[in-house]
Design a protein around this motif. Structure first.
Motif, mmCIF file in Angstrom:
data_model
loop_
_atom_site.group_PDB
_atom_site.id
_atom_site.type_symbol
_atom_site.label_atom_id
_atom_site.label_comp_id
_atom_site.label_asym_id
_atom_site.label_seq_id
_atom_site.Cartn_x
_atom_site.Cartn_y
_atom_site.Cartn_z
ATOM 1 N N LYS A 32 10.108 102.429 84.050
ATOM 2 C CA LYS A 32 10.743 103.389 83.142
ATOM 3 C C LYS A 32 10.189 103.268 81.719
ATOM 4 O O LYS A 32 9.788 104.258 81.110
ATOM 5 C CB LYS A 32 12.270 103.164 83.109
ATOM 6 C CG LYS A 32 12.937 103.206 84.475
ATOM 7 C CD LYS A 32 14.426 103.044 84.376
ATOM 8 C CE LYS A 32 14.888 101.683 83.854
ATOM 9 N NZ LYS A 32 14.601 100.560 84.782
ATOM 10 N N SER A 33 10.176 102.024 81.220
ATOM 11 C CA SER A 33 9.683 101.828 79.846
ATOM 12 C C SER A 33 8.204 102.175 79.757
ATOM 13 O O SER A 33 7.740 102.734 78.758
ATOM 14 C CB SER A 33 9.913 100.386 79.404
ATOM 15 O OG SER A 33 11.294 100.125 79.330
ATOM 16 N N THR A 34 7.471 101.823 80.800
ATOM 17 C CA THR A 34 6.046 102.156 80.818
ATOM 18 C C THR A 34 5.859 103.663 80.687
ATOM 19 O O THR A 34 5.041 104.139 79.893
ATOM 20 C CB THR A 34 5.415 101.658 82.131
ATOM 21 O OG1 THR A 34 5.663 100.258 82.246
ATOM 22 C CG2 THR A 34 3.932 101.923 82.152
ATOM 23 N N ALA A 45 14.462 108.267 74.161
ATOM 24 C CA ALA A 45 15.396 107.179 73.903
ATOM 25 C C ALA A 45 15.392 106.218 75.085
ATOM 26 O O ALA A 45 15.738 106.590 76.195
ATOM 27 C CB ALA A 45 16.801 107.736 73.665
ATOM 28 N N ASP A 46 14.942 104.968 74.833
ATOM 29 C CA ASP A 46 14.874 103.957 75.894
ATOM 30 C C ASP A 46 16.129 103.096 75.828
ATOM 31 O O ASP A 46 16.251 102.255 74.940
ATOM 32 C CB ASP A 46 13.605 103.111 75.722
ATOM 33 C CG ASP A 46 13.290 102.312 76.981
ATOM 34 O OD1 ASP A 46 14.167 102.228 77.872
ATOM 35 O OD2 ASP A 46 12.170 101.769 77.065
ATOM 36 N N GLU A 47 17.050 103.332 76.751
ATOM 37 C CA GLU A 47 18.327 102.621 76.801
ATOM 38 C C GLU A 47 19.019 102.580 75.438
ATOM 39 O O GLU A 47 19.325 101.498 74.923
ATOM 40 C CB GLU A 47 18.112 101.198 77.321
ATOM 41 C CG GLU A 47 17.469 101.213 78.696
ATOM 42 C CD GLU A 47 17.621 99.888 79.419
ATOM 43 O OE1 GLU A 47 18.701 99.284 79.300
ATOM 44 O OE2 GLU A 47 16.668 99.487 80.093
ATOM 45 N N PRO A 48 19.320 103.735 74.869
ATOM 46 C CA PRO A 48 19.895 103.758 73.520
ATOM 47 C C PRO A 48 21.305 103.189 73.473
ATOM 48 O O PRO A 48 21.761 102.767 72.412
ATOM 49 C CB PRO A 48 19.904 105.250 73.158
ATOM 50 C CG PRO A 48 19.938 105.951 74.466
ATOM 51 C CD PRO A 48 19.162 105.105 75.420
HETATM 52 MG MG LIG Z 1 12.575 99.002 80.228
#
Ligand SMILES: [Mg+2]
Ligand SMILES: Nc1ncnc2c1ncn2[C@@H]1O[C@H](COP(=O)(O)OP(=O)(O)OP(=O)(O)O)[C@@H](O)[C@H]1O
Lengths: 245, 394
Positions: free
Chosen positions: A44-46, A165-168
């Motif tokens: 996901k982050s990638t 937004a990454d896990e905001p």
């Molecule tokens: Mg991640």
């Protein structure tokens, strides 16, 4: 707005090559509010880093707002990040030595906006996320939820094509998280395109569409028929708290 | 992002760590302050020395007989009459006097003292700009008549005669009695410090007193500073022709002396400046050190700025400007201290506070250059960071 085709990312470590993404093709339309879910390590982050032009894909193409960004130079990528993308991070990533206002001014600094305009736009953005009376506070003088709203103000101040937004809500309690989702829903209602990564199904159900990743591949693409309304939930939570008193 | 924005961001960084910033720039502060003070001291000292030379007169010169072991002088290479003849023949020479000098005891009515006995002629007062306070200096008649007269330094006279008026009093040199006819103002020069005080007598009287016709040197004054070389040349030429010799005479001009004094102070300034320069170098390395620490401490900040659209050159500029600002601030403090030091020394040493503003300008420039030179490596390190890795760093 966002269109990827067969996006791959291979991390070359000293011993092994990690295939973080194995060919992801997604499309996000203008004005959509999309969430990405998936187990830890699914990529996901990638994917967010690639969508955010912080990193270059190993393969595949990525078109953002009509421009192919797969093969741009570093300076061009920096300009794209500056004008077309607004980042919101799990850990807020505000500069601790700057006030809320000057944190929000940062993207405009690199866009070459004049000081007076910077000030008014930053002020407007902070007012939009409900922090009109916290302009000159430093991050350590604000709560987690407030810091995240400063970060959102910073993300939208250059009118980006998409907010990533990454896990905001990852570092926030339920109430603060709900408040953040209310801000996102409001921005989305005003036309903002938002892509959000989350671990929580309930957060994802605030969005219109959920993409699920597994082992670097897109596993599921589901529409949420009746997204949760953060404002209503906040109202209920507050009522409950009021009842208890 | 323009330069002014970079300066503001850099000042934020510097102000966030005031004490550390100050300690970092200490080397630069000391180096710059030292350079400015030392150069000012050098210039002040030189001004004093040059002032002394100007007092004597910059257009005087001396000629004497070169002493060679294989061909010792006969004692007739310079004669009393040469001075008058050369003066008449050479338009470049305005005054010329034979001069013999010896340290000898002289006796007045009260006391006996060691004096610098100078046998010369009337011209000498014009060559050395001596000042008569009472009576008169030597005259041509004194010399022609081989008169037993003496002109005495006022301080020496006070020692020799106490409260009695020295004019007209008897002065004993060896066994010859002379009469004091004039008093000279004491020379207050740094060159006369510690030497015996002078007594002037006619050169003919000298020859009578010492039974010796040998003249040790000629002292002359050219009509102007520019004519000094010509005066020297003609003096030597006439001497050689009159005495049928070649290459027997040596000469020196005050100009030569000034030049060598200049050279000495110049070398001293250079040496101390070099030491100060090393201090600046060490200071620069200190700045680089702290900038490297600063970069590692602020990796996350760098990542955030990059995510928000900072290009590599924006990050480079930020840290470079910060290093330059550090050095410039250090330089400014150093200038204030250095100028203050220069004024203090000037006050203590009673000479003009000659702060060289050229040195100050060079100091500013130099600290900026140090900032750039020692800032470029850390700044480049910051700019080359990978934004994702920088963001992940705690
Ligand atoms: Mg991640
Ligand atoms: N810089 C890297 N070098 C090597 N491998 C990496 C790197 N970054 C990520 N990976 C690997 O790529 C895979 C995907 O990582 P990613 O961070 O995208 O997962 P994620 O879905 O965001 O997980 P989480 O939910 O824990 O945040 C993981 O196996 C991870 O170990």
């Amino acid at each position: 707005m966002i269109k990827t085709a067969g996006l791959t990312k291979i991390y070359q470590t000293s011993s092994v090559a990690v295939h973080a993404l194995r060919g992801v093709s997604i499309e996000v339309k203008k004005g959509e509010f999309v969430s990405i879910m998936g187990p830890s390590g699914s990529g996901k982050s990638t994917l967010m880093n690639l969508l955010g032009c912080l990193d270059k894909p190993s393969g595949g193409t990525y078109t953002l707002d009509g421009t192919d960004v797969s093969n741009l130079s570093e300076d061009e990528l920096a300009a794209i990040r500056n004008r077309k993308i607004g980042f919101v991070f799990q850990t807020f990533n505000l500069l601790p030595r700057l006030t809320a206002l000057r944190n929000v001014e940062l993207p405009m600094l690199y866009a070459g906006v004049e000081p007076e305009e910077r000030y008014t736009r930053a002020k407007t953005a902070l007012e939009r996320v409900g922090l009109a009376n916290r302009l000159h506070h430093y991050p350590n003088q604000l709560s987690g939820g407030q810091n995240q709203r400063v970060a959102i103000a910073r993300a939208l101040v250059n009118n980006p094509a998409v907010i990533l937004a990454d896990e905001p809500t990852g570092n926030l309690d339920t109430l603060s998280g709900e408040e953040i989702m209310a801000v996102f829903q409001e921005l989305n209602a005003e036309g903002a395109t938002i892509v959000l990564v989350t671990h929580e199904r309930e957060i994802a159900e605030h969005t219109q569409r959920v993409l699920t990743l597994r082992d670097g591949l897109l596993q599921r693409d589901e529409q949420i028929k009746d997204p949760l309304n953060a404002k209503e939930i906040l109202q209920q939570l507050r009522n409950k708290a009021g009842d208890r008193e | 992002m323009n330069l002014w924005e970079s300066v503001r961001v850099a000042l934020d960084g510097i102000m966030a760590n005031k004490l550390r910033s100050f300690l970092t720039t200490l080397g630069i502060i000391i180096g710059i302050a030292a350079v400015i003070t030392v150069v000012a001291i050098g210039q002040g000292g030189r001004a004093v020395i040059m002032g002394e030379f100007e007092k004597i007169g910059t257009n005087i010169y001396m000629v004497w007989v070169d002493w060679r072991a294989d061909d010792p002088p006969t004692g007739r290479e310079i004669q009393k009459e040469d001075a008058a003849i050369i003066k008449r023949l050479s338009p470049a020479v305005s005054y010329l006097a034979p001069v013999n000098t010896a340290i000898r005891p002289v006796k007045g009515s009260e006391d006996q003292k060691s004096a610098r006995l100078i046998g010369t002629t009337a011209d000498y007062i014009h060559i050395r700009n001596l000042e008569i306070i009472r009576g008169r200096f030597l005259t041509a008649q004194d010399d022609n008549g081989c008169r037993r007269v003496a002109v005495v330094d006022e301080e020496l006279a006070r020692e020799l005669y106490g409260k009695t008026d020295p004019i007209g009093q008897k002065l004993m040199i060896r066994n010859t009695p002379l009469v004091v006819v004039g008093l000279l103002k004491s020379e207050k020069s740094m060159f006369s410090f510690g030497t015996s005080k002078p007594v002037y007598i006619p050169i003919s009287t000298w020859q009578y007193v010492f039974h010796n016709y040998y003249i040790s040197q000629l002292e002359g004054k050219a009509v102007s500073r520019e004519e000094v070389p010509l005066a020297v040349e003609q003096t030597l030429k006439i001497l050689e022709r009159r005495h049928n010799t070649e290459g027997r005479y040596q000469s020196v001009t005050l100009e030569d002396e000034m030049e060598s004094a200049n050279k000495v102070t110049g070398i001293l300034t250079l040496i101390i400046s070099a030491v100060a320069g090393i201090s600046l170098l060490v200071g620069g390395i200190g700045v680089m050190n702290i900038m490297l620490v600063s970069v590692t401490e602020r990796v996350r900040e760098i990542g955030i700025r990059m995510a928000l659209g900072a290009r590599r050159r924006d990050i480079l500029m930020q840290f470079l400007v910060e290093a330059v600002m550090l050095c410039l601030l250090g330089g400014l403090v150093g200038i204030v201290l250095g100028v203050g030091g220069a004024y203090l020394v000037a006050k203590l040493a009673h000479w003009p506070p000659l702060v060289s503003w050229g040195t100050v300008a060079i100091a500013v420039l130099f600290s900026a250059v140090i900032g750039i030179f020692f800032g470029i490596y850390p700044a480049n390190k910051a700019a080359r960071m990978n934004p994702i890795e920088a963001l992940r760093r705690e």
